[in-house]
Write an enzyme that holds these catalytic residues in place. Structure first.
Site, PDB file in Angstrom:
ATOM      1  N   TYR A   1      42.300 -19.854   1.014  1.00 18.52           N
ATOM      2  CA  TYR A   1      42.032 -20.217  -0.381  1.00 18.52           C
ATOM      3  C   TYR A   1      40.587 -20.078  -0.855  1.00 18.52           C
ATOM      4  O   TYR A   1      40.333 -19.538  -1.924  1.00 18.52           O
ATOM      5  CB  TYR A   1      42.500 -21.662  -0.607  1.00 18.52           C
ATOM      6  CG  TYR A   1      42.132 -22.240  -1.957  1.00 18.52           C
ATOM      7  CD1 TYR A   1      42.726 -21.766  -3.123  1.00 18.52           C
ATOM      8  CD2 TYR A   1      41.193 -23.272  -2.060  1.00 18.52           C
ATOM      9  CE1 TYR A   1      42.383 -22.300  -4.366  1.00 18.52           C
ATOM     10  CE2 TYR A   1      40.852 -23.811  -3.298  1.00 18.52           C
ATOM     11  CZ  TYR A   1      41.450 -23.319  -4.447  1.00 18.52           C
ATOM     12  OH  TYR A   1      41.110 -23.842  -5.661  1.00 18.52           O
TER      13      TYR A   1
ATOM     14  N   ASN B   1      25.956 -26.053   2.668  1.00 19.60           N
ATOM     15  CA  ASN B   1      27.407 -26.006   2.523  1.00 19.60           C
ATOM     16  C   ASN B   1      28.015 -26.559   3.805  1.00 19.60           C
ATOM     17  O   ASN B   1      27.737 -26.055   4.890  1.00 19.60           O
ATOM     18  CB  ASN B   1      27.856 -24.555   2.292  1.00 19.60           C
ATOM     19  CG  ASN B   1      29.370 -24.375   2.385  1.00 19.60           C
ATOM     20  OD1 ASN B   1      29.854 -23.344   2.846  1.00 19.60           O
ATOM     21  ND2 ASN B   1      30.119 -25.349   1.955  1.00 19.60           N
ATOM     22  N   GLY B   2      28.857 -27.583   3.659  1.00 23.82           N
ATOM     23  CA  GLY B   2      29.497 -28.169   4.837  1.00 23.82           C
ATOM     24  C   GLY B   2      29.352 -29.673   4.815  1.00 23.82           C
ATOM     25  O   GLY B   2      28.847 -30.238   3.844  1.00 23.82           O
TER      26      GLY B   2
ATOM     27  N   ASP C   1      52.279 -18.961  -3.475  1.00 26.69           N
ATOM     28  CA  ASP C   1      51.024 -19.676  -3.730  1.00 26.69           C
ATOM     29  C   ASP C   1      50.327 -19.916  -2.388  1.00 26.69           C
ATOM     30  O   ASP C   1      50.953 -19.827  -1.334  1.00 26.69           O
ATOM     31  CB  ASP C   1      51.301 -20.998  -4.439  1.00 26.69           C
ATOM     32  CG  ASP C   1      50.075 -21.542  -5.162  1.00 26.69           C
ATOM     33  OD1 ASP C   1      49.004 -20.918  -5.086  1.00 26.69           O
ATOM     34  OD2 ASP C   1      50.193 -22.605  -5.802  1.00 26.69           O
TER      35      ASP C   1
ATOM     36  N   GLY D   1      31.780 -23.749  -6.106  1.00 24.89           N
ATOM     37  CA  GLY D   1      31.250 -25.006  -6.622  1.00 24.89           C
ATOM     38  C   GLY D   1      30.980 -24.926  -8.102  1.00 24.89           C
ATOM     39  O   GLY D   1      30.153 -24.131  -8.534  1.00 24.89           O
TER      40      GLY D   1
ATOM     41  N   CYS E   1      39.340 -23.537  13.157  1.00 24.74           N
ATOM     42  CA  CYS E   1      39.628 -24.943  12.860  1.00 24.74           C
ATOM     43  C   CYS E   1      40.919 -24.993  12.051  1.00 24.74           C
ATOM     44  O   CYS E   1      41.023 -24.365  11.000  1.00 24.74           O
ATOM     45  CB  CYS E   1      38.495 -25.586  12.069  1.00 24.74           C
ATOM     46  SG  CYS E   1      38.883 -27.298  11.606  1.00 24.74           S
TER      47      CYS E   1
ATOM     48  N   CYS F   1      30.651 -25.907  -0.980  1.00 24.70           N
ATOM     49  CA  CYS F   1      29.577 -25.359  -1.803  1.00 24.70           C
ATOM     50  C   CYS F   1      29.315 -23.900  -1.474  1.00 24.70           C
ATOM     51  O   CYS F   1      29.868 -23.348  -0.521  1.00 24.70           O
ATOM     52  CB  CYS F   1      28.281 -26.132  -1.570  1.00 24.70           C
ATOM     53  SG  CYS F   1      28.458 -27.885  -1.865  1.00 24.70           S
TER      54      CYS F   1
ATOM     55  N   SER G   1      44.875 -17.203  -6.557  1.00 23.72           N
ATOM     56  CA  SER G   1      44.885 -17.544  -5.132  1.00 23.72           C
ATOM     57  C   SER G   1      46.100 -16.992  -4.383  1.00 23.72           C
ATOM     58  O   SER G   1      46.054 -16.821  -3.173  1.00 23.72           O
ATOM     59  CB  SER G   1      44.791 -19.054  -4.960  1.00 23.72           C
ATOM     60  OG  SER G   1      45.736 -19.682  -5.794  1.00 23.72           O
TER      61      SER G   1
HETATM   62  P1  AMP Z   1      48.209 -29.572  -5.901  1.00 19.93           P
HETATM   63  O1  AMP Z   1      49.322 -29.322  -4.921  1.00 19.93           O
HETATM   64  O2  AMP Z   1      48.661 -29.980  -7.250  1.00 19.93           O
HETATM   65  O3  AMP Z   1      47.244 -30.601  -5.342  1.00 19.93           O
HETATM   66  O4  AMP Z   1      47.385 -28.228  -6.103  1.00 19.93           O
HETATM   67  C1  AMP Z   1      47.318 -27.260  -5.133  1.00 19.93           C
HETATM   68  C2  AMP Z   1      46.606 -26.052  -5.665  1.00 19.93           C
HETATM   69  O5  AMP Z   1      45.215 -26.318  -5.799  1.00 19.93           O
HETATM   70  C3  AMP Z   1      46.753 -24.900  -4.703  1.00 19.93           C
HETATM   71  O6  AMP Z   1      47.609 -23.955  -5.281  1.00 19.93           O
HETATM   72  C4  AMP Z   1      45.368 -24.320  -4.534  1.00 19.93           C
HETATM   73  O7  AMP Z   1      45.264 -23.097  -5.238  1.00 19.93           O
HETATM   74  C5  AMP Z   1      44.441 -25.332  -5.124  1.00 19.93           C
HETATM   75  N1  AMP Z   1      43.645 -26.016  -4.072  1.00 19.93           N
HETATM   76  C6  AMP Z   1      43.902 -26.124  -2.766  1.00 19.93           C
HETATM   77  N2  AMP Z   1      42.962 -26.859  -2.144  1.00 19.93           N
HETATM   78  C7  AMP Z   1      42.089 -27.234  -3.070  1.00 19.93           C
HETATM   79  C8  AMP Z   1      40.893 -28.003  -3.048  1.00 19.93           C
HETATM   80  N3  AMP Z   1      40.439 -28.547  -1.924  1.00 19.93           N
HETATM   81  N4  AMP Z   1      40.247 -28.182  -4.219  1.00 19.93           N
HETATM   82  C9  AMP Z   1      40.704 -27.644  -5.359  1.00 19.93           C
HETATM   83  N5  AMP Z   1      41.834 -26.911  -5.445  1.00 19.93           N
HETATM   84  C10 AMP Z   1      42.523 -26.704  -4.318  1.00 19.93           C
END
Ligand code: AMP
Length: 464
Positions: free
Chosen positions: A249, A108-109, A352, A34, A440, A8, A290
């Protein structure tokens, strides 16, 4: 049961006549943290007002709502969720009226001993309004033996474990607190005579607030019209555990967190990745947004020109596209389109930030091939994800993470790319400025810096 899904953004302001409007702007800048719900609570020193809704900040609030939020102090929250119950009941800030008056909280957390504390509180008669762990803090504060809000907050925070960057509002005080490990970011800023608190500096920038400093791990700030005082949560000296995935990210590249610029750290990840996983190619392209900074770093280090070939449609919201599997694939296609002329017959390095389930990467590789790319080399600016997060980031279960399903060769085959390489954990840690033991890395290493109580079944099962 409390739920594990609170990636969040929080924001707070004290002493500004446009408090609600500033909170709105702050949340707008924190929207990436969020997208499920947004809320603002204000106070005029005597009475609190609240407005919360489901969806993006711009959909939840209009000018009328903000006008009905009077006062010179406010807190706000944007909440994220991809699974589980997403309903207005769980939106924040949570506002309650208890024996010491009104109090609102935005968090948040994730607290790792939430279920244990909740069971204990319920056994003594507490009635919870929500299923979020954040409400537990309010119940702990309300213990009759605690003499005032300050004592309540300090006592409550000495009992909760895990990750929290918090803002609380009473009619006379804005309180900001960060857990002793400092998992999530939290900033203090100044706007004229007003104090501002925000998850990230990008929200301070847009209102020309000056970032004063990061709130320290374990620090609690009490902000009143008399000024600001700082206290430390009474726990043993805990090692810092900043979530390095915030750098990979979650945080915005224009923010500064854990002492450094997110963009510059990501660029370093890209450079390090180029050293660790070089490849002969014609162009480097990022997955926007990203992968942008890491792709720049990869290009700088390798000398392979940076190109733009994936174009992101920024108007893809959550409102009409539900996160079911079939529609998730559709969402990837609406969200990204390709420039064929750039890709045709090229050997392409695609940068990516992470692969989680592998779903989006697979579709992306497929469309890059259809667009004419000759070779596709995926480069990921963090190590393979193998463990769920217990401290506030929403990853799927261990079984759903692609790196637990397949080995490196099988992943390459599944994604149908010519090569796929990840940044090493050591390499990643060499790019950040604090000592490596202060971060972490649980989602890659499985080393969880705060253990979960056995009774907190959700964490124990999800992360085992
Ligand atoms: P996927 O491998 O299809 O699950 O999607 C990975 C992509 O989602 C990555 O390129 C990130 O940009 C994005 N991502 C990574 N972690 C999260 C997360 N916790 N929630 C939403 N998107 C994420």
């Amino acid at each position: 049961m409390s739920e594990l899904k609170d990636k969040c953004g929080v924001f707070g302001v004290f002493g500004h006549q446009d408090a609600a409007y500033l909170a709105y702007l702050g949340l707008y800048a924190l929207q990436h943290r969020g997208e499920e719900s947004a809320g603002i609570v204000t106070s005029n020193g005597r009475k609190m007002s609240a407005y919360l809704g489901m969806g993006h900040v711009q959909d939840v609030f209009d000018g009328n709502h903000l006008e009905r939020l009077p006062g010179d102090r406010a807190i706000g929250h944007v909440r994220y969720s991809t699974t589980g119950s997403s309903n207005l009941k769980n939106a924040q800030p949570i506002l309650v009226d208890y024996s010491r008056g009104e109090v609102a909280i935005a968090h948040n957390g994730n607290l790792v001993n939430a279920n244990m504390l909740r069971a204990e509180l319920e056994a003594y008669g507490s009635i919870f309004q929500t299923t979020t762990d954040s409400e537990i803090i309010i119940h702990l504060m309300a213990k009759p033996s605690l003499r005032n809000v300050k004592e309540g907050v300090m006592d409550a925070l000495s009992r909760v474990e895990g990750a929290y960057s918090l803002v609380l509002l009473t009619n006379d005080m804005l309180i900001a607190a960060r857990d002793p490990q400092g998992f999530r970011p939290l900033w203090l800023g100044k706007l004229g005579n007003a104090w501002v608190v925000s998850s990230e500096t990008c929200a301070l920038d847009i209102m020309d607030a000056e970032p004063v400093r990061e709130i320290e791990p374990g620090e609690v700030l009490f902000i009143t019209s008399q000024g600001i005082t700082s206290e430390k949560v009474a726990v043993e000296n805990k090692k810092h555990a900043h979530c390095i995935f915030e750098h990979v990210y979650f945080s915005r590249p224009d923010s500064k967190i854990f002492g450094e610029s997110v963009h510059l750290v990501r660029t370093k990840f890209g450079r390090q990745l180029a050293k660790e996983a070089p490849v002969a190619a014609d162009i480097v392209i990022p997955v926007p947004d990203s992968g942008n900074s890491a792709a720049l770093g990869y290009s700088q280090e390798s000398g392979i020109p940076l190109e733009t070939a994936i174009i992101r449609n920024h108007y893809v919201g959550r409102t009409f596209i539900q996160p079911t599997q079939g529609l998730r694939d559709f969402k990837v296609r609406v969200k990204f389109n390709l420039i064929r002329e750039v890709l045709k017959d090229k050997r392409v390095v695609v940068v990516d930030d992470s692969i989680v389930r592998g779903t989006t990467s697979k579709l992306r590789v497929k469309s890059l091939r259809l667009a004419g790319a000759k070779e596709i080399h995926l480069r990921i600016s963090c190590p393979p994800h193998r463990f769920p997060c217990a401290y506030g980031i929403d990853f799927p279960t261990k079984e759903e993470l692609i790196s637990n399903k397949y080995n490196a060769q099988e992943i390459r085959k599944y994604l149908d790319c010519d090569s796929v390489e990840y940044l090493s954990l050591e390499g990643m840690l060499s790019c950040v400025s604090y000592p490596k033991e202060n971060y972490c890395t649980a989602c890659w290493s499985g080393k969880y810096p705060v253990p979960f109580a056995a009774v907190d079944k959700f964490h124990a099962e999800k992360c085992r």
